[in-house]
Scaffold this motif. Sequence first.
Motif, mmCIF file in Angstrom:
data_model
loop_
_atom_site.group_PDB
_atom_site.id
_atom_site.type_symbol
_atom_site.label_atom_id
_atom_site.label_comp_id
_atom_site.label_asym_id
_atom_site.label_seq_id
_atom_site.Cartn_x
_atom_site.Cartn_y
_atom_site.Cartn_z
ATOM 1 N N GLU A 146 0.815 -1.208 0.000
ATOM 2 C CA GLU A 146 0.000 0.000 0.000
ATOM 3 C C GLU A 146 0.854 1.266 0.000
ATOM 4 O O GLU A 146 0.423 2.302 -0.488
ATOM 5 N N LYS A 147 2.034 1.184 0.548
ATOM 6 C CA LYS A 147 2.989 2.296 0.521
ATOM 7 C C LYS A 147 4.386 1.714 0.636
ATOM 8 O O LYS A 147 4.625 0.820 1.428
ATOM 9 N N ARG A 148 5.276 2.242 -0.162
ATOM 10 C CA ARG A 148 6.676 1.839 -0.093
ATOM 11 C C ARG A 148 7.531 3.014 -0.533
ATOM 12 O O ARG A 148 7.256 3.643 -1.541
ATOM 13 N N THR A 149 8.544 3.294 0.232
ATOM 14 C CA THR A 149 9.494 4.328 -0.142
ATOM 15 C C THR A 149 10.849 3.981 0.431
ATOM 16 O O THR A 149 10.939 3.270 1.435
#
Length: 156
Positions: A146-149
């Motif tokens: 859902e979110k990756r950085t």
Amino acid sequence: MSVVLDRTDRAILKELQEDGSISNLDLSKKIGLSPSACLSRTKNLVETGVIQKFAAIVDEKKAGLEVLAFVLVNLSPLNRDTLRSFLSEVQKYPQVQECYTLTGSHDYLLKIVAKDIESYKNFIIDSLMQNTTISSVETSMVMGIEKRTVNVPIDA
């Protein structure tokens, strides 16, 4: 030991995190420095270890790695020798993308990628669990990202 970063250093870091392949000339224009000053600043950020390395970020699925799992590991007995043995083995496995030492009820958290569930199972049984210091392994399979950085928040 932390390094003191001024506004210009932070601007360089923000830009490089957005595009690590940006040319020094383009970077210098974006942050308002001469190319030689920009290059000197960037080299200093590398030499002081603020920038650890430049790398390409590969999409695991597009590279044929369909399985992403987080694995909680406990060691027994928990002492310096078992820690060294475990960490030495973990370094050998390209499937292990990240390894974190934890506090609490588990000793380590591993991020593991594999081609498919069968490859993952074989890796756990035939490789990871062959380390006799491991007393337990608990897997959580990733169903969606859902979110990756990889960017570190930098205040300019």
